[in-house]
Design an enzyme around this catalytic site. Structure first.
Site, PDB file in Angstrom:
ATOM      1  N   ALA A  82      49.506 155.938  43.522  1.00  0.00           N
ATOM      2  CA  ALA A  82      50.701 155.219  43.037  1.00  0.00           C
ATOM      3  C   ALA A  82      51.774 155.101  44.134  1.00  0.00           C
ATOM      4  O   ALA A  82      51.879 155.993  44.979  1.00  0.00           O
ATOM      5  CB  ALA A  82      51.288 155.963  41.828  1.00  0.00           C
ATOM      6  N   PRO A  83      52.533 154.011  44.172  1.00  0.00           N
ATOM      7  CA  PRO A  83      52.487 152.901  43.216  1.00  0.00           C
ATOM      8  C   PRO A  83      51.344 151.909  43.447  1.00  0.00           C
ATOM      9  O   PRO A  83      51.139 151.010  42.636  1.00  0.00           O
ATOM     10  CB  PRO A  83      53.847 152.221  43.423  1.00  0.00           C
ATOM     11  N   GLY A  84      50.599 152.029  44.547  1.00  0.00           N
ATOM     12  CA  GLY A  84      49.396 151.201  44.625  1.00  0.00           C
ATOM     13  C   GLY A  84      49.248 150.315  45.856  1.00  0.00           C
ATOM     14  O   GLY A  84      48.452 149.386  45.857  1.00  0.00           O
ATOM     15  N   GLY A  85      50.025 150.610  46.918  1.00  0.00           N
ATOM     16  CA  GLY A  85      49.905 149.800  48.142  1.00  0.00           C
ATOM     17  C   GLY A  85      48.494 149.845  48.734  1.00  0.00           C
ATOM     18  O   GLY A  85      47.909 148.815  49.064  1.00  0.00           O
ATOM     19  N   ASP A 120      46.215 159.123  40.004  1.00  0.00           N
ATOM     20  CA  ASP A 120      47.606 159.540  40.255  1.00  0.00           C
ATOM     21  C   ASP A 120      48.277 159.787  38.903  1.00  0.00           C
ATOM     22  O   ASP A 120      48.137 158.975  37.995  1.00  0.00           O
ATOM     23  CB  ASP A 120      48.374 158.446  41.029  1.00  0.00           C
ATOM     24  N   ASP A 153      46.496 159.703  50.194  1.00  0.00           N
ATOM     25  CA  ASP A 153      47.827 159.591  50.805  1.00  0.00           C
ATOM     26  C   ASP A 153      48.801 160.299  49.878  1.00  0.00           C
ATOM     27  O   ASP A 153      49.704 159.697  49.319  1.00  0.00           O
ATOM     28  CB  ASP A 153      48.166 158.089  50.949  1.00  0.00           C
ATOM     29  N   LYS A 160      50.602 165.442  55.575  1.00  0.00           N
ATOM     30  CA  LYS A 160      52.060 165.594  55.597  1.00  0.00           C
ATOM     31  C   LYS A 160      52.397 166.786  56.499  1.00  0.00           C
ATOM     32  O   LYS A 160      51.835 167.881  56.317  1.00  0.00           O
ATOM     33  CB  LYS A 160      52.521 165.868  54.152  1.00  0.00           C
TER      34      LYS A 160
HETATM   35  C1  SAM Z   1      53.147 158.549  49.200  1.00  0.00           C
HETATM   36  S1  SAM Z   1      52.691 158.289  47.564  1.00  0.00           S
HETATM   37  C2  SAM Z   1      51.243 157.303  47.750  1.00  0.00           C
HETATM   38  C3  SAM Z   1      51.541 155.892  48.122  1.00  0.00           C
HETATM   39  C4  SAM Z   1      50.311 155.018  48.015  1.00  0.00           C
HETATM   40  N1  SAM Z   1      49.344 155.307  49.050  1.00  0.00           N
HETATM   41  C5  SAM Z   1      50.678 153.561  48.090  1.00  0.00           C
HETATM   42  O1  SAM Z   1      50.166 152.870  48.979  1.00  0.00           O
HETATM   43  O2  SAM Z   1      51.435 153.080  47.247  1.00  0.00           O
HETATM   44  C6  SAM Z   1      52.051 159.818  47.077  1.00  0.00           C
HETATM   45  C7  SAM Z   1      51.468 159.860  45.690  1.00  0.00           C
HETATM   46  O3  SAM Z   1      50.680 161.036  45.573  1.00  0.00           O
HETATM   47  C8  SAM Z   1      50.723 161.422  44.211  1.00  0.00           C
HETATM   48  N2  SAM Z   1      50.253 162.807  44.072  1.00  0.00           N
HETATM   49  C9  SAM Z   1      50.865 163.934  44.502  1.00  0.00           C
HETATM   50  N3  SAM Z   1      50.125 164.998  44.134  1.00  0.00           N
HETATM   51  C10 SAM Z   1      49.027 164.543  43.482  1.00  0.00           C
HETATM   52  C11 SAM Z   1      47.890 165.132  42.873  1.00  0.00           C
HETATM   53  N4  SAM Z   1      47.744 166.463  42.852  1.00  0.00           N
HETATM   54  N5  SAM Z   1      46.954 164.337  42.316  1.00  0.00           N
HETATM   55  C12 SAM Z   1      47.091 162.993  42.338  1.00  0.00           C
HETATM   56  N6  SAM Z   1      48.150 162.375  42.891  1.00  0.00           N
HETATM   57  C13 SAM Z   1      49.103 163.122  43.455  1.00  0.00           C
HETATM   58  C14 SAM Z   1      52.174 161.219  43.837  1.00  0.00           C
HETATM   59  O4  SAM Z   1      52.309 161.091  42.438  1.00  0.00           O
HETATM   60  C15 SAM Z   1      52.516 159.927  44.589  1.00  0.00           C
HETATM   61  O5  SAM Z   1      52.393 158.829  43.736  1.00  0.00           O
END
Ligand code: SAM
Length: 350
Positions: free
Chosen positions: A220-223, A239, A276, A306
């Site tokens: 999320a959000p889905g890029g 997510d 990510d 990270k």
């Molecule tokens: C940086 S954002 C991802 C952005 C995504 N790659 C995009 O292109 O929109 C990080 C995401 O990791 C999710 N997240 C964090 N811990 C998680 C977990 N244990 N399982 C699944 N998702 C997780 C968060 O909810 C957040 O939406």
């Protein structure tokens, strides 16, 4: 060539190095592990610096290519310098410099890249300078180009001097000025994070359209999901947060609104795993390893790490070790221009 051997040594040569802002020290630390750095000068705090080494140009480039530093975004030999006068003489001197280096450019497609420090007294814009130098290249039977150059003439306007050097895109580690990869933001773009996967696609030479079934953890959000869908993959997105509504009805998308620790998939379901998650690196590794059986052998993983702690090099080493102790082989680790406090890993499942 062994950078430690006397072969390939020369008088001191200067190189201009660029990292993402705040990461120059790590790039320098990586360079010091490769060869003896004789002198360092900061050009732009935390981002741009010059080093001096006694390695021949070829030996230096070989050393960098053999073990490309994660945090070094761009490197440029300082082949020539021009003292900045702050007037039209600067353009004349640059033109002369290019004419004198005719054999380097003649018969080649040449891109001219110009960057500057904010405080440089150099008077001309990048496009003014490029206009003048493109005309000189024309005279030398070199084709001025913006894309797919054979050779790049890279110029950095620092405080007192213009630092000029040349090399192929591979030698300079990028075909973008200073390795700053710029993508056009699309009107409907869901997140800036999409740029990270777009850049990874270029930097690692990926063909995302060749993958059939992708798993996107932390989607999320889905890029990233949207890019994978655009490339024709079927995507399973995981997510606990919401995906952008524009994606929800996509026929090739399966969405699990769950924590990655709560899902399980059949073995060998996916040929691509992307993650990510912006999460603690070791917890992220645990989640990826728990799901690794669902990625087939020979499959690809693209994972951001990270850098939450003060010792990024140690964190990176620990993460890679954990992944390699399991079933992954690291193909490349790089801090991409679009990575903020993170780096991107390109791995193969073996
Ligand atoms: C940086 S954002 C991802 C952005 C995504 N790659 C995009 O292109 O929109 C990080 C995401 O990791 C999710 N997240 C964090 N811990 C998680 C977990 N244990 N399982 C699944 N998702 C997780 C968060 O909810 C957040 O939406």
């Amino acid at each position: 060539m062994d950078p430690g051997s006397p072969e390939g040594r020369c008088r001191l040569m200067r190189w201009l190095c660029t990292a993402n802002r705040g990461f120059a020290n790590y790039a320098l630390e990586e360079l010091r592990r490769l060869f003896d750095v004789k002198a360092v000068k900061q050009i732009a705090a935390g981002e741009i610096f010059t080093i001096e080494t006694d390695l021949e140009r070829e030996a230096m480039l070989e050393a960098i290519q053999a073990k490309e530093p994660i945090f070094l975004r761009h490197i440029q030999p300082v082949d020539r310098t021009v003292t900045i006068e702050g007037n039209a003489d600067d353009l004349n001197h640059l033109s002369e410099l290019v004419r004198n280096a005719k054999p380097v450019f003649s018969g080649k497609r040449t891109a001219v890249h110009i960057r500057r420090s904010a405080s440089s007294p150099y008077h001309y814009t990048a496009s003014d300078t490029k206009g003048v130098l493109d005309a000189v290249l024309d005279e030398l039977d070199s084709e001025p180009v913006m894309q797919n150059p054979d050779i790049i003439l890279s110029i950095y306007a620092a405080g007192e001097e213009l630092l000029a050097g040349w090399g192929t895109p591979g030698e300079l580690l990028s075909d973008w000025p200073g390795g700053a990869v710029r993508f056009q933001r699309e009107e409907e773009q869901i997140s800036r994070a999409k740029f990270k996967l777009l850049e990874a696609e270029r930097a690692f030479g990926l063909h995302l359209e060749d993958y059939k079934e992708a798993l996107d953890i932390g989607a999320a959000p889905g890029g990233w999901t949207s890019l994978l869908l655009e490339r024709g993959c079927a995507v399973t997105a995981v997510d606990p947060a919401d995906l952008h509504p524009s994606l929800m009805d996509h026929p090739r998308l399966a969405y699990f609104k769950k924590n990655a620790g709560e899902v399980k998939f059949r073995p060998d379901t996916f040929d691509l795993l992307v993650c990510d998650m912006s999460w603690s690196p070791m917890l992220m590794v645990k989640l990826v390893l728990d799901l690794q059986a669902s990625l087939e052998r020979g499959g690809t993983a693209i994972i951001t790490i990270k850098l939450m702690h003060r010792k990024p090099l140690q964190t990176i080493r620990d993460v890679i070790r954990k992944l390699e102790e399991s079933s992954f082989k690291l193909l490349k680790a790089k801090q991409l221009f679009h990575n903020r406090d993170e780096i991107t890993l390109y791995l193969n499942k073996i």
